[in-house]
Design a protein around this motif. Sequence first.
Motif, PDB file in Angstrom:
ATOM      1  N   UNK A 111      33.832  42.647  40.625  1.00 18.19           N
ATOM      2  CA  UNK A 111      33.078  42.342  41.674  1.00 18.19           C
ATOM      3  C   UNK A 111      31.726  41.616  41.636  1.00 18.19           C
ATOM      4  N   UNK A 112      31.220  42.093  40.674  1.00 14.92           N
ATOM      5  CA  UNK A 112      29.601  41.199  40.570  1.00 14.92           C
ATOM      6  C   UNK A 112      29.822  39.733  40.267  1.00 14.92           C
ATOM      7  N   UNK A 113      30.783  39.575  39.350  1.00  8.61           N
ATOM      8  CA  UNK A 113      31.079  38.106  38.922  1.00  8.61           C
ATOM      9  C   UNK A 113      31.546  37.474  40.377  1.00  8.61           C
ATOM     10  N   UNK A 114      32.518  38.136  41.056  1.00  4.76           N
ATOM     11  CA  UNK A 114      33.142  37.274  42.152  1.00  4.76           C
ATOM     12  C   UNK A 114      31.889  37.194  43.391  1.00  4.76           C
ATOM     13  N   UNK A 115      30.749  38.401  43.447  1.00  4.03           N
ATOM     14  CA  UNK A 115      29.643  38.045  44.542  1.00  4.03           C
ATOM     15  C   UNK A 115      28.971  36.825  44.001  1.00  4.03           C
ATOM     16  N   UNK A 116      28.624  37.225  42.722  1.00  7.41           N
ATOM     17  CA  UNK A 116      27.826  35.834  41.923  1.00  7.41           C
ATOM     18  C   UNK A 116      28.209  34.509  42.545  1.00  7.41           C
ATOM     19  N   UNK A 117      29.641  34.391  42.193  1.00  6.58           N
ATOM     20  CA  UNK A 117      30.395  32.949  42.538  1.00  6.58           C
ATOM     21  C   UNK A 117      30.030  32.737  43.998  1.00  6.58           C
ATOM     22  N   UNK A 118      30.378  33.585  44.702  1.00  3.45           N
ATOM     23  CA  UNK A 118      30.193  33.438  46.383  1.00  3.45           C
ATOM     24  C   UNK A 118      28.630  33.014  46.806  1.00  3.45           C
ATOM     25  N   UNK A 119      28.056  33.989  46.261  1.00  2.00           N
ATOM     26  CA  UNK A 119      26.551  33.872  46.930  1.00  2.00           C
ATOM     27  C   UNK A 119      25.711  32.845  46.341  1.00  2.00           C
TER      28      UNK A 119
END
Length: 684
Positions: free
Chosen positions: A340-348
């Motif tokens: 989840x953190x990696x995906x949020x990093x990608x999007x944000x």
Amino acid sequence: MYRKPREANANPESTEKRPPFADIRLGVWRLLVAQEPGFVIPGLGWNISPMKLSILRRAFSDVYAISTPMFLGFILTHFWMAIESPLSLYFSSRLLFYIEHRIVGGAAGSSPPTGLYWATAARIACSVLTGVADWAGERQTIFYGTRIRYHFQERILEANMKRDLPTSQEAETSESPDPSSVFVCVQEACELARSTLSLALQLRLTYQVLSSGAKNAGPVFVALCLLPVLAPAFMQSNLWSKSYIVQAINPHHVRKMALNKLADDDYKQEVLGGGLSEYIMKEYHDACKSLGGVPDAPAYRLYSLSKNALPDIFLSVCSDLPTFYFACLAIFRPAQLSLMHIAVLEQTSMALRYTFSLIVWMIATLPKLITPVESLYRVLAIENQVKDGEMPYPTEGTPNGAGMSINVRNLSFTYPGSKSTKDAINNVSFSIESGQLVVIVGANGSGKSTIIKLLNRTYDPTSGEISIDKHSISSYRLADLRRATANLAQDHHLFPLSIAENIGLGHPAMMADLEKVVECAQLAGAHGFVEKFEEGYKTVLEPASSASLSFGGEDNEDLKKELKKIERKIDVSGGERQRLVASRTFMRLISKNIKFVTVDEPSSALDPQGEYDLFERLRQARQGRTMIFVTHRFGHLTKYADLIICMKDGTVVETGTHGELIGRNGEYAHLYNVQAKAFATESR
Ligand SMILES: Nc1ncnc2c1ncn2[C@@H]1O[C@H](COP(=O)(O)OP(=O)(O)OP(=O)(O)O)[C@@H](O)[C@H]1O
């Protein structure tokens, strides 16, 4: 040689005051960059003064007043767009959390948690609402924007229509305000507010989501995301948010440009006829040689040129910092990171950078967008210089059909902004009784037209007094005076309307009466050629341009031919044009309100017979009105004149009848004899 930006004091004499602009030399250019007042954030170009804020407030209140429901819809759409991105991000992170929990936690056999369904439904709802908001936003931009533009177009037209000539000639009113500017500015301000709210929510969420995993990862990550957007503003000079003048000052470059222009069609005849090509090419070659490689690249590019590659390397590395940071976390604290953190990093990281750059861009451009709104409001508020009076005209008791009586005392006038040291007219006095036929004669520039303009109150005199029917001209209502006057001037124009309207507008109340229109055209000698047009009196001679070719259509020959056909205009000769304008005056003379007629050389393009007929018919249409003619060919008119005013160098040198003035053997007799002599020579 290319020289680095060097800022110099534009006004070396003033040491205390900040110079209004920086004077910079770059390549072949000189740049004058405005040092704008107000609050400026260094590097970002944010420059807004309280004055600009009050204009913005006024724009919002106008836009709100034009349509309150549309305004509320507009704000609602923007509000949704502000919260949409962080909301989507939030639901995406929840969704990922549940997905990860289910995949990594090995819960394949158990039933999925309800949170997964809710997060999926919420994420889909966000997408649907965003689709609706995009659709609504597009429609609002077109329909609300059009409504606001129409409103301001009408107000600008009204203000321009009411503006008198001296006010129109002021530099301030010559700017053409943009009716779209108010909506564009309000839209930008809403987008700025929306992006700022969106950024705040995105930051809050990113901080929260990431801090829940890796300790302190949120703030560091956010700072690293914003750094690449902020850094260029402080590290690179650019002109995009600045106001400036660019002037080519390198003499060789200026000469090169001038010689280059000689290839234009305008100079073809002289260049080919005079065999100048060889000389021009040699001079061009010499100018290029003398330039010696000084760059003529656009000034904005030369301005932002860095001395070395360091800033570019730094900025390039900066944009990868968030990824490096997470790589470090993965190396040193792998347990704190999740899918989840990696995906949020990608999007944000992308969303934060985009929103922040947008905000930086908008805070730099918003003040620039307020400027046209400010000029629009300024133009709408300009007051006329010729002040309106309160007394109705004609005053009670004036006999029906009586012409104006005019008394002029010690009149002097200088045109506003005139560079001449002499008055256009100086200390002029004369009296005209009701119903008299007056002819003003004199050499070019002697002040004849100026007198007509003052009598029509196009301008107010610098000194002296004009009385109409025993009262000061300035005490009457302007609209009443205009209604009582017919003016056939030398600078005449056809309106981009049908011929019937062009004539009918002389007396709008009778415009629909085509018989009268035709009668007036006959009186002015226009009927003959109007009849020959395919559409007769419905023909539009100077239509406003209504078609344009798209950029991509430039190489389509069929489209170009079609455009030519669409744009084909019916033209008439100068004399025919004058006859049409004269028809409008005959139409005006139908009105019983007319008490004063001025005819100021409207016949320069007419043949002698046409001119004679026009003056004769105007004279016959007098019917008790006061009528003033200004003409150089006065021989056939002055013998009927009750009064001849002879002018020279802005003063009245003689007044009287033809017989009296010939007997005096002065200026009038001289002008008359010159004409008579020329005529006798021509007829020999
Ligand atoms: N709009 C203007 N601005 C500044 N000066 C003007 C303007 N119009 C006229 N003048 C000047 O005022 C003086 C009188 O001009 P005016 O047009 O009244 O002369 P005129 O006798 O009608 O000339 P013409 O016979 O050539 O039409 C001239 O010196 C002229 O140059």
